[in-house]
Design an enzyme around this catalytic site. Structure first.
Site, PDB file in Angstrom:
ATOM      1  N   GLN A   1      -5.045  -0.287  -5.018  1.00 13.56           N
ATOM      2  CA  GLN A   1      -5.559  -1.423  -5.789  1.00 13.56           C
ATOM      3  C   GLN A   1      -6.225  -1.010  -7.100  1.00 13.56           C
ATOM      4  O   GLN A   1      -6.093  -1.696  -8.110  1.00 13.56           O
ATOM      5  CB  GLN A   1      -6.537  -2.220  -4.909  1.00 13.56           C
ATOM      6  CG  GLN A   1      -6.961  -3.532  -5.561  1.00 13.56           C
ATOM      7  CD  GLN A   1      -7.751  -4.404  -4.618  1.00 13.56           C
ATOM      8  OE1 GLN A   1      -7.499  -4.417  -3.410  1.00 13.56           O
ATOM      9  NE2 GLN A   1      -8.715  -5.125  -5.145  1.00 13.56           N
TER      10      GLN A   1
ATOM     11  N   CYS B   1       0.842  -1.185   0.000  1.00 13.96           N
ATOM     12  CA  CYS B   1       0.000   0.000   0.000  1.00 13.96           C
ATOM     13  C   CYS B   1       0.886   1.247   0.000  1.00 13.96           C
ATOM     14  O   CYS B   1       1.786   1.366   0.834  1.00 13.96           O
ATOM     15  CB  CYS B   1      -0.865  -0.032   1.259  1.00 13.96           C
ATOM     16  SG  CYS B   1      -1.441   1.560   1.778  1.00 13.96           S
ATOM     17  N   GLU B   2       0.615   2.172  -0.923  1.00 11.19           N
ATOM     18  CA  GLU B   2       1.476   3.357  -1.014  1.00 11.19           C
ATOM     19  C   GLU B   2       1.199   4.362   0.103  1.00 11.19           C
ATOM     20  O   GLU B   2       1.965   5.295   0.301  1.00 11.19           O
ATOM     21  CB  GLU B   2       1.344   4.027  -2.382  1.00 11.19           C
ATOM     22  CG  GLU B   2       0.036   4.753  -2.615  1.00 11.19           C
ATOM     23  CD  GLU B   2      -0.038   5.366  -4.001  1.00 11.19           C
ATOM     24  OE1 GLU B   2       0.756   4.975  -4.870  1.00 11.19           O
ATOM     25  OE2 GLU B   2      -0.892   6.242  -4.214  1.00 11.19           O
ATOM     26  N   HIS B   3       0.125   4.164   0.835  1.00 14.31           N
ATOM     27  CA  HIS B   3      -0.182   5.099   1.917  1.00 14.31           C
ATOM     28  C   HIS B   3       0.450   4.696   3.242  1.00 14.31           C
ATOM     29  O   HIS B   3       0.633   5.526   4.122  1.00 14.31           O
ATOM     30  CB  HIS B   3      -1.702   5.216   2.097  1.00 14.31           C
ATOM     31  CG  HIS B   3      -2.394   5.695   0.862  1.00 14.31           C
ATOM     32  ND1 HIS B   3      -3.355   4.969   0.213  1.00 14.31           N
ATOM     33  CD2 HIS B   3      -2.222   6.827   0.152  1.00 14.31           C
ATOM     34  CE1 HIS B   3      -3.771   5.651  -0.847  1.00 14.31           C
ATOM     35  NE2 HIS B   3      -3.097   6.771  -0.908  1.00 14.31           N
ATOM     36  N   HIS B   4       0.713   3.394   3.404  1.00 14.64           N
ATOM     37  CA  HIS B   4       1.261   2.918   4.681  1.00 14.64           C
ATOM     38  C   HIS B   4       2.504   2.054   4.540  1.00 14.64           C
ATOM     39  O   HIS B   4       3.128   1.702   5.531  1.00 14.64           O
ATOM     40  CB  HIS B   4       0.192   2.111   5.447  1.00 14.64           C
ATOM     41  CG  HIS B   4      -1.039   2.908   5.763  1.00 14.64           C
ATOM     42  ND1 HIS B   4      -2.147   2.925   4.955  1.00 14.64           N
ATOM     43  CD2 HIS B   4      -1.313   3.730   6.803  1.00 14.64           C
ATOM     44  CE1 HIS B   4      -3.068   3.725   5.481  1.00 14.64           C
ATOM     45  NE2 HIS B   4      -2.589   4.232   6.599  1.00 14.64           N
TER      46      HIS B   4
ATOM     47  N   HIS C   1      -5.670  -5.967   2.446  1.00 14.00           N
ATOM     48  CA  HIS C   1      -4.735  -4.877   2.722  1.00 14.00           C
ATOM     49  C   HIS C   1      -4.336  -4.958   4.192  1.00 14.00           C
ATOM     50  O   HIS C   1      -5.209  -4.840   5.063  1.00 14.00           O
ATOM     51  CB  HIS C   1      -5.410  -3.533   2.442  1.00 14.00           C
ATOM     52  CG  HIS C   1      -5.712  -3.327   0.989  1.00 14.00           C
ATOM     53  ND1 HIS C   1      -5.222  -2.264   0.280  1.00 14.00           N
ATOM     54  CD2 HIS C   1      -6.432  -4.072   0.120  1.00 14.00           C
ATOM     55  CE1 HIS C   1      -5.645  -2.356  -0.974  1.00 14.00           C
ATOM     56  NE2 HIS C   1      -6.388  -3.439  -1.097  1.00 14.00           N
TER      57      HIS C   1
ATOM     58  N   CYS D   1      -2.877  -2.867   5.906  1.00 15.55           N
ATOM     59  CA  CYS D   1      -3.125  -1.609   6.629  1.00 15.55           C
ATOM     60  C   CYS D   1      -4.552  -1.549   7.154  1.00 15.55           C
ATOM     61  O   CYS D   1      -4.852  -0.749   8.029  1.00 15.55           O
ATOM     62  CB  CYS D   1      -2.812  -0.406   5.752  1.00 15.55           C
ATOM     63  SG  CYS D   1      -3.655  -0.430   4.185  1.00 15.55           S
TER      64      CYS D   1
HETATM   65 ZN   LIG Z   1      -2.794   1.547   3.449  1.00 13.03          ZN
END
Ligand SMILES: [Zn+2]
Length: 231
Positions: free
Chosen positions: A164, A123-126, A192, A194
């Site tokens: 995704q 995941c690019e956010h976490h 995910h 996260c």
């Molecule tokens: Zn994430």
């Protein structure tokens, strides 16, 4: 060690009325292309690994870990090597799979489905894992592709910091370009970490995304595809 990296600015700019914090925790999708800097490949892979190792060592140091411990001392280099050579290797177009096309000698003109392609992304956010299965399908426009290449294309785009929806569309776009057809379907079913291991801590939910192009916009084709996938 440089302390410059500690001077980053915390900006909370708005995008479509969502703050950067909302975008992260709600995993909003902001564009088809992976956001890359123009000079993304100014450094060689070896230079990147050296730099990442230094910076990761600093993260561990800030967290108070003792880097003289035998178990931890090699971690910054291991992480750097893993980032560049493995889990984020799909950022570098040099690693894109080379695809040879073959003539459709058998005149097979129904859908071909490659299902249950296991992939690991992040995941690019976490920067924690996304683990899932991709199902890809196409109807030949006269050319066919080696089956293992379908798998490799999925793996290439998975090995990036991802969301995704983008992963789904990047795979579909690549297949459209290679196979010279709109008749492409991609379905991704993923967990995910996260979502399951932090934040809302939901261990049972999964996220499903799909792309249906050309002939796959027809409900009969979608039903046929789902029958293959679910059997
Ligand atoms: Zn994430």
């Amino acid at each position: 060690m440089s302390t410059k990296i500690l001077n980053f600015k915390k900006t909370d700019y708005k995008l479509n009325d969502f703050s950067t914090a909302d975008i992260g925790d709600d995993h909003l999708f902001t564009g088809l292309e992976t956001p890359m800097k123009l000079d993304a490949f100014k450094l060689s892979d070896d230079e990147k690994k050296q730099r990442i190792a230094i910076l990761f060592e600093e993260i561990m140091d800030v967290m108070g870990l003792d880097l003289t411990d035998d178990s931890l001392s090699g971690t910054p280099h291991r992480v750097a090597k893993m980032y560049i050579d493995e889990i984020f290797s799909g950022l570098n177009p040099a690693n894109k799979p080379k695809v040879a096309l073959f003539d459709n000698k058998y005149q097979y003109n129904q859908m071909l489905v490659e299902k249950n392609i296991t992939f690991y992304s992040n995941c690019e956010h976490h920067f924690v894992p996304i683990i899932g299965k991709a199902h890809v399908a196409y109807i030949s426009s006269g050319k066919v592709i080696g089956l293992s290449k379908l798998n490799r294309i999925v793996q290439y785009y998975a090995k990036r910091p991802q969301v995704q929806e983008r992963l789904t569309n990047q795979i579909a776009n690549e297949l459209k370009a290679i196979l010279e057809t709109e008749d492409i379907a991609v379905i991704i079913d993923a967990k995910h970490l996260c979502v399951s291991s932090r934040g809302i801590k939901d261990d049972t939910s999964a996220t499903v995304t799909s792309y249906y192009g050309g002939a796959f916009k027809n409900q009969d084709k979608i039903t046929e595809l789902h029958n293959y996938i679910n059997n």
